[in-house]
Scaffold this active site. Structure first.
Site, mmCIF file in Angstrom:
data_model
loop_
_atom_site.group_PDB
_atom_site.id
_atom_site.type_symbol
_atom_site.label_atom_id
_atom_site.label_comp_id
_atom_site.label_asym_id
_atom_site.label_seq_id
_atom_site.Cartn_x
_atom_site.Cartn_y
_atom_site.Cartn_z
ATOM 1 N N ASP A 1 -29.807 -12.476 -6.253
ATOM 2 C CA ASP A 1 -28.513 -11.805 -6.345
ATOM 3 C C ASP A 1 -28.285 -10.934 -5.115
ATOM 4 O OD1 ASP A 1 -28.245 -12.929 -8.844
ATOM 5 O OD2 ASP A 1 -28.614 -11.084 -9.950
ATOM 6 N N CYS B 1 -34.424 -12.756 -7.790
ATOM 7 C CA CYS B 1 -33.449 -13.636 -8.439
ATOM 8 C C CYS B 1 -32.400 -14.174 -7.483
ATOM 9 C CB CYS B 1 -32.771 -12.913 -9.608
ATOM 10 S SG CYS B 1 -31.751 -11.531 -9.089
ATOM 11 N N CYS C 1 -25.620 -14.020 -10.848
ATOM 12 C CA CYS C 1 -25.358 -14.444 -12.224
ATOM 13 C C CYS C 1 -24.195 -13.655 -12.824
ATOM 14 C CB CYS C 1 -26.615 -14.264 -13.062
ATOM 15 S SG CYS C 1 -27.105 -12.540 -13.271
ATOM 16 N N CYS D 1 -29.761 -6.338 -12.834
ATOM 17 C CA CYS D 1 -28.371 -6.419 -12.364
ATOM 18 C C CYS D 1 -27.720 -5.036 -12.352
ATOM 19 C CB CYS D 1 -27.562 -7.370 -13.240
ATOM 20 S SG CYS D 1 -28.171 -9.068 -13.200
#
Length: 167
Positions: A75, A73, A99, A142
């Site tokens: 991150d 992603c 995000c 996350c």
């Protein structure tokens, strides 16, 4: 292009697994209404009012730094802790590119570890972070990043302490 993405566009973008960072790269800003439709209030609170953003001196022997990323992603999370002479975490800072859920996970984690001992902080699990923030399954990575970041910071701190004892 300084537009606000409509909720229908937001849902299409979400279904394509693009995060807030990618929206900004496209010149779009998600509206607050859309954010509240997709994220739990705890995520929004930590995203809009992140705690402990910043950096500590990485060369300080009492500071541990963890830098982790999720290639899938994009991150990236840097989390740092400062430990006192009694082994208690007295400060924590983070910088995260990602995000809203990644930022919220970082913010929550820095709040959680403050006041804990190094051993207590090692017990933090991504499931506790995900539960506190009410992360949906698609955003569990996350909370996993935040767990990995705190463990990396604690490991860095312990390595510095071992090096200190040798000198």
């Amino acid at each position: 292009m300084d537009q606000i993405a409509s909720c229908s566009l937001q849902s299409k973008i979400n279904s394509m697994a693009l995060n807030t960072s990618n929206l900004l790269r496209l010149g779009l800003r998600p509206s607050r209404i859309c954010l509240t439709a997709f994220y739990h209030k705890n995520v929004i609170e930590h995203y809009e009012n992140p705690r402990n953003v910043g950096s500590l001196d990485k060369d300080d022997k009492n500071v541990g730094t963890g830098l982790v990323g999720a290639p899938a992603c994009g991150d990236v999370m840097k989390l740092q802790i400062k430990v006192d002479e009694n082994g208690k975490i007295v400060d924590a800072k983070f910088k995260t590119f990602g995000c809203g859920s990644a930022i919220a996970s970082s913010s929550y984690t820095t709040e959680w570890v403050k006041g804990k001992t190094v051993d207590e902080a090692l017990k933090l699990k991504n499931t506790a972070i995900a539960k506190e923030l009410s992360l949906p399954p698609v955003k569990l990575h996350c909370s996993m990043l935040a767990e990995d970041a705190i463990k990396a910071a604690l490991s860095d701190y312990k390595i510095k302490q071992q090096s200190n004892k040798k000198e």
